[in-house]
Scaffold this motif. Structure first.
Motif, PDB file in Angstrom:
ATOM      1  N   SER A   1       6.554 -13.782   8.597  1.00  0.00           N
ATOM      2  CA  SER A   1       5.809 -13.312   8.774  1.00  0.00           C
ATOM      3  C   SER A   1       5.295 -12.580  10.694  1.00  0.00           C
ATOM      4  O   SER A   1       6.075 -13.725  11.421  1.00  0.00           O
TER       5      SER A   1
ATOM      6  N   SER B   1       3.711  -9.063  13.628  1.00  0.00           N
ATOM      7  CA  SER B   1       3.429  -8.168  13.880  1.00  0.00           C
ATOM      8  C   SER B   1       3.585  -7.697  14.819  1.00  0.00           C
ATOM      9  O   SER B   1       4.103  -8.191  15.667  1.00  0.00           O
TER      10      SER B   1
ATOM     11  N   PHE C   1       4.453  -7.188   9.326  1.00  0.00           N
ATOM     12  CA  PHE C   1       5.044  -7.684   7.977  1.00  0.00           C
ATOM     13  C   PHE C   1       5.248  -8.964   7.432  1.00  0.00           C
ATOM     14  O   PHE C   1       4.941  -9.792   7.941  1.00  0.00           O
TER      15      PHE C   1
ATOM     16  N   THR D   1       7.479 -11.375   4.228  1.00  0.00           N
ATOM     17  CA  THR D   1       8.303 -11.311   3.323  1.00  0.00           C
ATOM     18  C   THR D   1       7.997 -12.335   1.830  1.00  0.00           C
ATOM     19  O   THR D   1       8.185 -13.993   3.152  1.00  0.00           O
TER      20      THR D   1
ATOM     21  N   ASP E   1       9.666  -7.545   0.582  1.00  0.00           N
ATOM     22  CA  ASP E   1       8.400  -7.414   1.813  1.00  0.00           C
ATOM     23  C   ASP E   1       6.951  -6.337   1.688  1.00  0.00           C
ATOM     24  O   ASP E   1       6.869  -5.136   0.925  1.00  0.00           O
TER      25      ASP E   1
ATOM     26  N   VAL F   1       3.942  -5.275   4.183  1.00  0.00           N
ATOM     27  CA  VAL F   1       3.226  -4.726   4.856  1.00  0.00           C
ATOM     28  C   VAL F   1       1.425  -3.908   5.012  1.00  0.00           C
ATOM     29  O   VAL F   1       1.257  -3.535   4.070  1.00  0.00           O
TER      30      VAL F   1
END
Length: 260
Positions: A98, A100, A110, A112, A130, A132
């Motif tokens: 993770s 930013s 972000f 994953t 993924d 956002v």
């Protein structure tokens, strides 16, 4: 790590096949089509544990990044063996990363996720998702132009969507995200022109397209590049191992790579 178990119900898989406009061929003991594991491993929460968008509140497997809007931006899958309908399976999930950063439209988060799906003691597939996270849109924030899609496909298939298809897919995958079925929320809160076609639904169509022409898939990756609305038609396009979704106005909505 989060671990869940579920039986790969054949009836649910058949229902998705029908919703996608295909014959319901899955029976107990037969292989599931690729990506159909999204029908299972639901994570239901009581109303008080849901965010405003209908998703479970963040802060568990997914860290709270302080941003309200979620988008499934893409993913990657490795297929080792088919999942078998009617049998128990286990999904092992963790947050792999993770971060930013600040983008053209403001702060971005972000995340994953990595999922492993096991059945009969063997790893059947690994998936990376993924995600956002973004802030709410504002009137003075310019929307970046969508990329134009390629026009050099060797084959394509036309596809249309409507609110019924989106509702059925949301129900079968237990996806509560309101952008897919609540048009007032999609327009007034998240700033879309209509209901948003699920990114995974587009990826599902591309995977089935790839499997039809390439045979059983070993790997598949995809990236969403522009949201497709429920009232739009689209073309599923392929050239070699590359596939993409082109909207009627020519913009690229998704790009993908497949290998068998």
């Amino acid at each position: 790590m989060e671990i869940q178990t579920d039986v790969m119900d054949a009836a649910r898989a058949g229902a998705l096949q029908m919703a996608l406009g295909k014959q319901a061929t899955v029976r107990g003991g037969t292989a599931l089509p690729p990506f159909f594991h999204h029908l299972y491993f639901w994570t239901p929460q009581p109303p008080g544990q849901l965010g405003r968008d209908g998703h479970p509140k963040v802060g568990g497997l997914i860290p709270d990044m302080g941003l309200p809007r979620r988008m499934w931006a893409g993913g990657r899958l490795e297929f080792f063996a088919p999942l078998i309908a009617g049998q128990l399976a286990e999904r092992r999930s963790l947050c792999e990363s993770s971060s930013s950063k600040s983008g053209r439209t403001g702060p971005l988060g972000f995340v994953t996720l990595r999922h492993e799906v096991w059945q009969s003691g063997a790893l059947r597939l690994t998936e990376w998702q993924d995600l956002v996270y973004r802030q709410d849109p504002s009137a003075d924030t310019a929307t970046p132009p969508a990329p134009l899609a390629r026009l050099d496909e060797t084959e394509h298939r036309e596809l249309s969507f409507d609110s019924t298809m989106l509702f059925r897919y949301s129900a079968l995958t237990f996806n509560g995200h309101r952008i897919h079925y609540d048009i007032d929320y999609a327009r007034d809160v998240e700033g879309y022109a209509g209901l948003v076609v699920h990114g995974p639904l587009l990826a599902q169509h591309l995977m089935l397209f790839a499997e039809d022409v390439m045979g059983p898939l070993a790997q598949f990756s995809f990236r969403a590049t522009s949201a497709l609305m429920h009232f739009e038609t689209a073309s599923l396009c392929r050239r070699g191992n590359t596939l993409w979704v082109r909207a009627a106005d020519g913009r690229q909505c998704m790009i993908a790579e497949a290998s068998a």
